[in-house]
Scaffold this active site. Sequence first.
Site, PDB file in Angstrom:
ATOM      1  N   ASP A   1      21.106  70.177  -0.615  1.00 44.27           N
ATOM      2  CA  ASP A   1      20.224  69.012  -0.751  1.00 44.27           C
ATOM      3  C   ASP A   1      19.874  68.745  -2.219  1.00 44.27           C
ATOM      4  OD1 ASP A   1      18.764  71.322  -0.961  1.00 44.27           O
ATOM      5  OD2 ASP A   1      17.517  70.942   0.812  1.00 44.27           O
TER       6      ASP A   1
ATOM      7  N   LYS B   1       7.500  80.169  -5.523  1.00 50.14           N
ATOM      8  CA  LYS B   1       6.339  79.369  -5.116  1.00 50.14           C
ATOM      9  C   LYS B   1       5.012  79.880  -5.700  1.00 50.14           C
ATOM     10  CE  LYS B   1       8.675  78.010  -0.814  1.00 50.14           C
ATOM     11  NZ  LYS B   1       9.940  78.695  -1.034  1.00 50.14           N
TER      12      LYS B   1
ATOM     13  N   ASP C   1      15.313  67.476  -5.216  1.00 46.82           N
ATOM     14  CA  ASP C   1      15.619  68.261  -4.019  1.00 46.82           C
ATOM     15  C   ASP C   1      15.250  67.368  -2.845  1.00 46.82           C
ATOM     16  OD1 ASP C   1      14.989  69.769  -1.738  1.00 46.82           O
ATOM     17  OD2 ASP C   1      13.311  70.779  -2.707  1.00 46.82           O
TER      18      ASP C   1
HETATM   19  P1  GTP Z   1      13.337  72.954   5.714  1.00 48.23           P
HETATM   20  O1  GTP Z   1      13.421  73.536   7.091  1.00 48.23           O
HETATM   21  O2  GTP Z   1      12.802  71.565   5.731  1.00 48.23           O
HETATM   22  O3  GTP Z   1      12.643  73.852   4.727  1.00 48.23           O
HETATM   23  O4  GTP Z   1      14.846  72.757   5.140  1.00 48.23           O
HETATM   24  P2  GTP Z   1      16.050  73.800   5.042  1.00 48.23           P
HETATM   25  O5  GTP Z   1      16.293  74.380   6.379  1.00 48.23           O
HETATM   26  O6  GTP Z   1      17.231  73.095   4.443  1.00 48.23           O
HETATM   27  O7  GTP Z   1      15.505  74.914   4.072  1.00 48.23           O
HETATM   28  P3  GTP Z   1      15.594  74.989   2.489  1.00 48.23           P
HETATM   29  O8  GTP Z   1      15.549  73.618   1.918  1.00 48.23           O
HETATM   30  O9  GTP Z   1      14.606  75.972   2.025  1.00 48.23           O
HETATM   31  O10 GTP Z   1      17.030  75.647   2.294  1.00 48.23           O
HETATM   32  C1  GTP Z   1      17.687  75.687   1.059  1.00 48.23           C
HETATM   33  C2  GTP Z   1      19.174  75.610   1.307  1.00 48.23           C
HETATM   34  O11 GTP Z   1      19.617  76.777   2.007  1.00 48.23           O
HETATM   35  C3  GTP Z   1      19.576  74.422   2.156  1.00 48.23           C
HETATM   36  O12 GTP Z   1      20.794  73.944   1.641  1.00 48.23           O
HETATM   37  C4  GTP Z   1      19.733  75.031   3.551  1.00 48.23           C
HETATM   38  O13 GTP Z   1      20.677  74.321   4.332  1.00 48.23           O
HETATM   39  C5  GTP Z   1      20.219  76.425   3.238  1.00 48.23           C
HETATM   40  N1  GTP Z   1      19.795  77.416   4.229  1.00 48.23           N
HETATM   41  C6  GTP Z   1      18.516  77.739   4.574  1.00 48.23           C
HETATM   42  N2  GTP Z   1      18.518  78.705   5.498  1.00 48.23           N
HETATM   43  C7  GTP Z   1      19.822  79.019   5.740  1.00 48.23           C
HETATM   44  C8  GTP Z   1      20.469  79.957   6.615  1.00 48.23           C
HETATM   45  O14 GTP Z   1      19.845  80.709   7.376  1.00 48.23           O
HETATM   46  N3  GTP Z   1      21.855  79.984   6.572  1.00 48.23           N
HETATM   47  C9  GTP Z   1      22.583  79.172   5.760  1.00 48.23           C
HETATM   48  N4  GTP Z   1      23.926  79.257   5.802  1.00 48.23           N
HETATM   49  N5  GTP Z   1      21.996  78.270   4.938  1.00 48.23           N
HETATM   50  C10 GTP Z   1      20.631  78.201   4.925  1.00 48.23           C
END
Ligand code: GTP
Length: 335
Positions: A115, A166, A224
């Site tokens: 993202d 954070k 982001d």
């Molecule tokens: P929120 O639920 O809204 O916080 O969004 P998110 O699920 O995308 O979490 P966040 O923005 O913190 O994640 C950062 C990046 O890591 C994003 O590109 C997510 O798709 C990825 N990500 C988060 N958790 C996982 C996971 O368990 N596995 C994988 N493969 N990618 C993850």
Amino acid sequence: MGSDSLGPMTAMKALVLIGGFGTRLRPVTYTIPKQLIPIAGKPMLYHVLDLLPPDLEEAVLATGYKSAEIAAYVAAHPPRVPVRCVPEAEPLGTGGGMKNAGADMSDPFICMNSDVIAELDIHAVLETNRRKAGVGTMTLARVEDTSPYGVAALDADDRITRFVEKPRPEVAPSHWINAGLSVWRRSVLDGIPPGRPVSFETEVMPSLLERGTYGFRLGGFWEDAGTPARLLRAQQLLFDGGRGGSGALPVGATGRGPVATGTGVSARGATFGPYVTLGAGVTVEAGAHIENSVVMDGAIIGAGAHVAGSIVGPSARIAAGQRLDQAIVAEEGNG
Ligand code: GTP
């Protein structure tokens, strides 16, 4: 810059973390994974892949939530670099996702969140990484409010001396935060335990600082796109940066672009303000007005409705005369 100085660029691979639930973009992410939400005319994932070197050998997508939808979409719409999906059965977190999908990574490899909307010169990042010769290089964006992010403390050589997730504003070590794109030696993956959830930022990063991790300060735009407001801000940055196509208004509509218009859109008699994406088959009825918004495939905006600062999910229907301001709306039954 010649490719000689950068090593064998053609062997470079990238790992894109794309397995998160996108909870902050619910209810739309109940229907569609966050990375397939279109901004400035194409899914967020495709803007992310645009940051990678054009001669990249492959981008491995570490998928999880809605992995089948992502695999089907990239198969039907091949991105500009080759991609391969490696799904995980259970969410493994950022570090666990890297371990699970990283078996064949190049040395070094690029790792990025899915993202990250940014303007950056990937060759300059790779060149800095080669020159500093540490275990990796993390791109850093400068923000005022660091509290939702991982914040870096840097020495005079831009080596990261501390990384704080954070922090409260009064204890944040700088305004430079993890921008979500890094370059790592392949050996970084060896230090991640397999088969269980691992947070890269909190469990893996500390040992990498000891081994020498450098910061690369971004100068161009960065966002982001993980929340509705930031996703729309990212869309604006992409349009303003010339990455949103022609931006011409749909046929028969008036007002001000840019508007990225998908195929089969009908918007005669509608008006627009700037910064709008209309997905395929969207209908905007006469007298409706849309600005600073994303309206996804097959959605219908009723006559005289007013949509501003909002995200309208696939096939959602906005009633005639309805006003949407800073809303996120999914098809009935999905939210
Ligand atoms: P929120 O639920 O809204 O916080 O969004 P998110 O699920 O995308 O979490 P966040 O923005 O913190 O994640 C950062 C990046 O890591 C994003 O590109 C997510 O798709 C990825 N990500 C988060 N958790 C996982 C996971 O368990 N596995 C994988 N493969 N990618 C993850």
